[in-house]
Design an enzyme around this catalytic site. Structure first.
Site, PDB file in Angstrom:
ATOM      1  CB  SER A 157      -0.964  -0.043   1.184  1.00 15.73           C
ATOM      2  OG  SER A 157      -1.926   0.977   1.105  1.00 15.73           O
ATOM      3  CG  ASP A 172      -3.037   7.218   1.113  1.00 16.07           C
ATOM      4  OD1 ASP A 172      -4.044   6.505   1.164  1.00 16.07           O
ATOM      5  OD2 ASP A 172      -1.888   6.800   1.295  1.00 16.07           O
ATOM      6  CG  HIS A 194      -5.586  -0.318  -1.509  1.00 16.43           C
ATOM      7  ND1 HIS A 194      -5.677  -1.408  -0.679  1.00 16.43           N
ATOM      8  CD2 HIS A 194      -4.740   0.557  -0.903  1.00 16.43           C
ATOM      9  CE1 HIS A 194      -4.929  -1.204   0.399  1.00 16.43           C
ATOM     10  NE2 HIS A 194      -4.338  -0.025   0.284  1.00 16.43           N
TER      11      HIS A 194
END
Length: 270
Positions: A157, A172, A194
């Site tokens: 991630s 993010d 993701h």
């Protein structure tokens, strides 16, 4: 007046030259035969163990490692001890290896740990916090040097994001200030973790956003990596070793499957 002009020119050009040389060095390191860098789209844990589907690839990647440094800067401070304990159990189950988080040490101690271990893991969380801390603690060059020397790196991630060339397609929010979008540069792509699967409602939206990013950054190559998916740079090749991934380039997309090589990432930028 002439001296003032020279001084201004130096102040303007020097950061650009230093930045370019750093990026060039990182790009060369990413295509050298020694580095072994694995990036995960995230969600690779099953309780206190790594997902069963990832175990064979992770054991091969970290083969021979006995001591892992965990870079958990992206995790909130209150959760660090708990996250460390989970990952310690996971690495014990995976390899019988000992794993230790940097957060127990001051800056000098963290550097010493990074320089003494035989494997590096960089966890998920807030990408901008992670990159800001890597800059603040002057750890980018240390990790680059260790990876260039052959120490295996696993980033999941946010940890996958910072392995790439720049932070460009993270999911993010920018919750922390960073000196530069330039990241470790040990993996030759811009990472999008993701990444949704085609059957998921978010797939078309994510693909569209990446395509729009490439309109403004047409020379970048974006690697979308699904949850619990793994892509590895090893022996001078990039290969999908588990799960699903997508390679985005300006005007075209290629879906990737386990076993697929991705030579486009090691070719010169168009």
């Amino acid at each position: 007046m002439r001296n003032l002009s020279v001084s201004l020119l130096r102040r303007c050009l020097l950061p650009l030259v230093v930045g370019f040389l750093g990026l060039l060095a990182a790009a060369r390191a990413a295509t050298a035969p020694l580095p072994s860098v694995m990036v995960s789209g995230g969600t690779m844990m099953n309780g206190d163990h790594f997902a069963d589907s990832n175990l064979p690839a992770l054991r091969e990647h970290f083969a021979g490692c006995h001591r892992i440094a965990m870079v958990l800067h992206a995790t909130p401070a209150k959760d660090l001890d708990h996250m460390e304990q989970r990952l310690q159990k996971a690495f014990e189950h995976l390899l019988g290896a000992k794993a230790e988080s940097l957060h127990h040490y001051d800056a000098a101690g963290q550097r010493a740990l990074l320089e003494s271990v035989d494997g590096i893991f960089v966890g998920g969380g807030e990408t901008f916090v992670l990159l800001a801390e890597l800059y603040r603690l002057d750890q980018l060059s240390v990790i680059r040097a260790r990876v260039a020397a052959g120490i295996p790196y696993l980033g999941t991630s946010a940890g996958a994001n910072v392995a790439g060339l720049v932070i460009g397609t993270t999911n993010d929010f920018p919750v922390a200030e960073i000196p530069s979008r330039r990241a470790l540069g040990i993996f030759p792509a811009v990472i999008n973790p993701h990444h949704p699967l085609p059957a998921e409602a978010e797939f078309r939206g994510r693909a569209g956003k990446i395509g729009y990013y490439l309109k403004f950054n047409p020379k970048d190559r974006v690697l979308g990596i699904g949850n619990a998916s793994l892509v590895r740079l090893h022996g001078g090749q990039v290969k999908v070793v588990a799960g699903a991934a997508w390679l985005y380039q300006a005007g075209r997309t290629r879906e990737l499957h386990p076993g697929d090589s991705v030579p486009e990432l090691l070719a010169p930028a168009p």
